[in-house]
Design a protein around this motif. Structure first.
Motif, short mmCIF file in Angstrom:
data_model
loop_
_atom_site.label_atom_id
_atom_site.label_comp_id
_atom_site.label_asym_id
_atom_site.label_seq_id
_atom_site.Cartn_x
_atom_site.Cartn_y
_atom_site.Cartn_z
N GLY A 1 14.75 -20.77 62.06
CA GLY A 1 13.90 -21.80 62.65
C GLY A 1 13.70 -21.68 64.13
N ASP A 2 14.24 -20.62 64.75
CA ASP A 2 14.11 -20.45 66.19
C ASP A 2 12.74 -19.93 66.58
N LEU A 3 12.03 -19.31 65.64
CA LEU A 3 10.66 -18.85 65.85
C LEU A 3 9.75 -19.51 64.82
N ASP A 4 8.49 -19.70 65.19
CA ASP A 4 7.54 -20.37 64.31
C ASP A 4 6.61 -19.40 63.59
N ILE A 5 6.65 -18.14 63.99
CA ILE A 5 5.77 -17.16 63.38
C ILE A 5 6.47 -15.81 63.37
N ALA A 6 6.31 -15.07 62.28
CA ALA A 6 6.77 -13.69 62.19
C ALA A 6 5.53 -12.83 62.02
N GLU A 7 5.08 -12.22 63.15
CA GLU A 7 3.87 -11.41 63.14
C GLU A 7 3.98 -10.32 64.19
N PRO A 8 3.74 -9.04 63.85
CA PRO A 8 3.51 -8.59 62.48
C PRO A 8 4.79 -8.64 61.66
N MET A 9 4.65 -8.96 60.41
CA MET A 9 5.79 -9.05 59.51
C MET A 9 6.05 -7.69 58.89
N ARG A 10 7.30 -7.27 58.88
CA ARG A 10 7.63 -5.96 58.34
C ARG A 10 7.56 -5.95 56.81
N PRO A 11 7.13 -4.83 56.24
CA PRO A 11 7.09 -4.75 54.77
C PRO A 11 8.44 -5.02 54.12
N GLU A 12 9.54 -4.57 54.75
CA GLU A 12 10.84 -4.77 54.12
C GLU A 12 11.27 -6.24 54.11
N ASP A 13 10.57 -7.08 54.89
CA ASP A 13 10.90 -8.50 54.93
C ASP A 13 10.08 -9.33 53.94
N PHE A 14 9.08 -8.70 53.33
CA PHE A 14 8.14 -9.46 52.50
C PHE A 14 8.84 -10.19 51.35
N SER A 15 9.61 -9.46 50.55
CA SER A 15 10.23 -10.08 49.37
C SER A 15 11.14 -11.24 49.75
N LEU A 16 11.95 -11.04 50.78
CA LEU A 16 12.88 -12.08 51.23
C LEU A 16 12.12 -13.32 51.68
N LYS B 1 9.26 -15.43 73.04
CA LYS B 1 10.65 -15.05 73.28
C LYS B 1 10.74 -13.52 73.21
N VAL B 2 11.42 -12.94 74.18
CA VAL B 2 11.62 -11.50 74.18
C VAL B 2 12.80 -11.18 73.29
N VAL B 3 12.52 -10.61 72.14
CA VAL B 3 13.55 -10.30 71.14
C VAL B 3 13.41 -8.81 70.82
N GLU B 4 14.30 -7.99 71.31
CA GLU B 4 14.11 -6.55 71.32
C GLU B 4 14.53 -5.87 70.02
N SER B 5 14.54 -6.59 68.93
CA SER B 5 14.89 -6.02 67.64
C SER B 5 14.14 -6.76 66.55
N ARG B 6 13.50 -6.02 65.65
CA ARG B 6 12.82 -6.66 64.53
C ARG B 6 13.81 -7.38 63.62
N ASP B 7 15.02 -6.83 63.50
CA ASP B 7 16.04 -7.51 62.68
C ASP B 7 16.39 -8.87 63.28
N THR B 8 16.54 -8.91 64.60
CA THR B 8 16.86 -10.17 65.25
C THR B 8 15.69 -11.13 65.16
N GLN B 9 14.46 -10.63 65.27
CA GLN B 9 13.29 -11.48 65.10
C GLN B 9 13.31 -12.15 63.73
N LEU B 10 13.64 -11.37 62.70
CA LEU B 10 13.70 -11.94 61.35
C LEU B 10 14.75 -13.04 61.27
N LEU B 11 15.93 -12.80 61.82
CA LEU B 11 16.98 -13.81 61.79
C LEU B 11 16.55 -15.08 62.51
N LYS B 12 15.88 -14.91 63.65
CA LYS B 12 15.46 -16.07 64.42
C LYS B 12 14.36 -16.84 63.70
N PHE B 13 13.49 -16.14 63.00
CA PHE B 13 12.47 -16.85 62.23
C PHE B 13 13.10 -17.61 61.07
N ARG B 14 13.99 -16.98 60.35
CA ARG B 14 14.62 -17.64 59.19
C ARG B 14 15.46 -18.84 59.62
#
Length: 595
Positions: A280-295, A265-278
């Motif tokens: 369930g719209d995406l099955d993988i978050a890679e590369p995962m941003r450091p600021e998303d690690f704790s969450l 899926k073409v998702v032109e924002s890392r923030d939106t990628q995170l939301l879509k992964f959380r």
């Protein structure tokens, strides 16, 4: 850049896989505030698939013309050999065996029997000969691939010939250490492309140059990899379908890969990628941003996924100066006042000492990063360490100011940095706006250099605009980007050869006037040639060590910080074998969906 093989625009080439599975991956919709776990259930009407994301649309479906990463080619093509995603060791791919002559100048490959293209046509030795001799070695086709295949001072290319129904010989005029690994380059279909290579368009250029752009019907692109292109919707998605003629099978003889479909899926924002992964719209978050690690670490159990953390990602992240002193049509590419700063070594060294890399790690990377001191990846056996004599630039703003003053710069009463002619030191820094890590890093660089009295106009721009500036107009002052990397330094030789297609800090073009190449640029290029011809591994390390020392002394790139490799992957996707070299999905061909 560099690469994979990888330039910031070129991906790795080792293959992935094909097949059919009986369970379907279904995503349950939810908001981030009301998190629901991903659910899997059998549904014979749906297609088993993995859904990933990319920040931008693919730029081409024509491998020879590709300069960006990620790209589609690691999924749809393979070469004669592959590379193990965990170890980096070479493995058979389209060729089942190979042998090297005693004089190290000839490799004989034997193709697997009964290979086929995705349209069912036989894949033969003629496809291999065509790919190298008529595409990669064709001077009428502007491909960066050619740069990494040149041998010796004369920059000669290998000779590729068919010597039997399934045998190909690759010969070089003198021993060439990277030759075997370079045989992982994708093999392309002769029956689909030969006419376009030989026929010229109205401008006298091979018609091949306009073939298989992203406006092509994806199903018409003929492939030999684990997947084929099934569908592409601009700014929405790229769909890959299992190749029914892929060569790889499991131990029981079942075709691979097991998973029928892979979706970007073409998702032109890392923030939106995170939301879509959380959600369930995406099955993988890679590369995962450091600021998303704790969450994401907190949500592993509820979200039915696992966070994988490795060492530093292969490749580099750097600040580059435009050292090009040429003109085009009588107009200098870079303002001569600024060009004089950039071409002053003490200025570049001052910038290096003025950047707080540990501060970048602590803030931008949330502690999940590592400093970079070499243009060669840490995973490479040819990397040089500071303990072995590699110059490093620890944060030292006082030393930075001293260097500037010694070079004739001065400060006014407001603490602003001026050159010896009284010009305010002010320049533009660009990066790709889609990458939030680089945007945040650019802001830190802006702040750090402001402490030295420099005004940095930080301007994130769209990636395709940035690529045009670096490769075509050459209209830039400094940029923040990265090169992908691997174990073989010669895969990045086109960065360091003065005539290389990725020699971005001083890019030569036929229409430039007064283009100059410095002695140290020539020396690095020559050392890369020598190292590629050296078969003794100890001596190769010595030669590549010299290139790293010169690069760090001269600083066309100020090496910065790389994030630790991290991915979050849904647990039903198995078996994940996370790799610092290749991430979580390097073995896609053998992954399954287990509800």
């Amino acid at each position: 850049m560099g690469g994979r093989s990888r330039s910031p625009w070129r991906g790795l080439w080792w293959g992935l896989g094909l097949g059919v599975a009986l369970v379907c991956l279904l995503v349950s919709s939810c908001s981030p505030e009301r998190f629901q776990a991903l659910r899997f259930k059998a549904d014979v009407t749906a297609v088993p698939q993995i859904v990933d994301s990319v920040l931008s649309d693919p730029k081409t479906f024509n491998y020879a013309l590709s300069q960006e990463s990620p790209n589609v080619f690691g999924l749809i093509y393979e070469g004669l050999i592959g590379s193990n995603g965990l170890t980096g060791e070479l493995e058979p791919a389209l060729a089942e065996t190979w042998s090297i002559s005693p004089d190290q100048k000839t490799i004989t490959f034997t193709l697997r029997p009964d290979l086929r293209w995705s349209d069912g046509e036989p894949l033969t030795v003629e496809d291999v000969v065509f790919t190298y001799n008529e595409i990669y070695f064709n001077e009428a086709i502007p491909t960066d691939t050619r740069d990494i295949l040149r041998v010796g001072d004369d920059r000669l290319l290998p000779t590729v010939t068919a010597v039997g129904d399934r045998q190909i010989q690759v010969q070089v005029p003198s021993p060439f250490a990277p030759l075997l690994r370079n045989m992982g380059l994708p093999i392309l279909p002769r029956h689909s492309l030969a006419d376009s290579v030989r026929e010229l368009d109205a401008d006298g250029q091979p018609r091949f140059l306009s073939l298989w752009g992203t406006d092509t019907e994806p199903q018409t692109v003929v492939c030999n990899g684990a997947y084929t292109l099934a569908d592409y919707k601009t700014s929405q998605r790229v769909v890959f379908q299992a190749n029914p003629y892929y060569w790889r099978k499991d131990a029981q003889g079942q075709p691979l890969p097991y998973i029928d479909r892979f979706v970007w899926k073409v998702v032109e924002s890392r923030d939106t990628q995170l939301l879509k992964f959380r959600s369930g719209d995406l099955d993988i978050a890679e590369p995962m941003r450091p600021e998303d690690f704790s969450l994401l670490k907190r949500e592993e159990e509820r979200g039915n996924f696992t966070v994988y953390v490795g060492g530093p990602r292969p490749g580099t992240v750097f600040l580059a100066f435009n050292l090009n002193q040429a003109s085009r049509g009588g107009k200098p590419l870079v303002d001569p006042i600024k060009s004089a700063w950039f071409n002053t070594l003490a200025f570049r060294q001052a910038v290096a000492y003025g950047l707080d890399r540990q501060g970048i790690i602590d803030t931008v990377y949330r502690g999940l990063g590592a400093p970079i001191n070499s243009p060669i990846s840490v995973q490479s056996p040819y990397g040089l360490s500071p303990e072995e004599g590699l110059p490093v630039y620890s944060y030292d703003p006082d030393r930075a100011r001293s260097l500037l003053l010694s070079a004739g710069f001065q400060y006014n009463d407001a603490g602003e940095l001026l050159d010896s002619q009284g010009n305010r030191v002010r320049f533009t820094l660009i990066t790709n706006a889609e990458n939030s890590i680089r945007v945040n890093m650019g802001s830190r660089i802006q702040q750090d250099l402001a402490k030295l009295g420099m005004q940095v106009d930080f301007t994130p721009i769209a990636f395709n605009v940035l690529v045009d500036k670096l490769d075509d107009s050459l209209d830039w002052e400094t940029h923040l980007l990265g090169f992908t990397g691997g174990v073989e330094p010669n895969s990045g030789s086109n960065i360091w050869q003065p005539d290389g297609g990725l020699h971005t800090f001083n890019q030569g073009k036929p229409d430039l006037e007064g283009w100059q190449v410095s002695d140290w640029e020539q020396e690095i290029g020559q050392l890369y040639i020598q190292a590629a011809q050296e078969l003794d591994e100890t001596q190769r390390k010595v030669l590549y060590g010299q290139t790293q020392i010169i690069a760090q002394e001269q600083l066309p790139f100020v090496q910065l910080v790389n994030e630790l490799g991290m991915s979050a992957v849904r647990n039903p996707i198995q078996p994940i074998q996370y790799s610092d070299l290749s991430g979580a999905l390097w073995n896609l061909y053998e992954l399954t969906l287990n509800p």
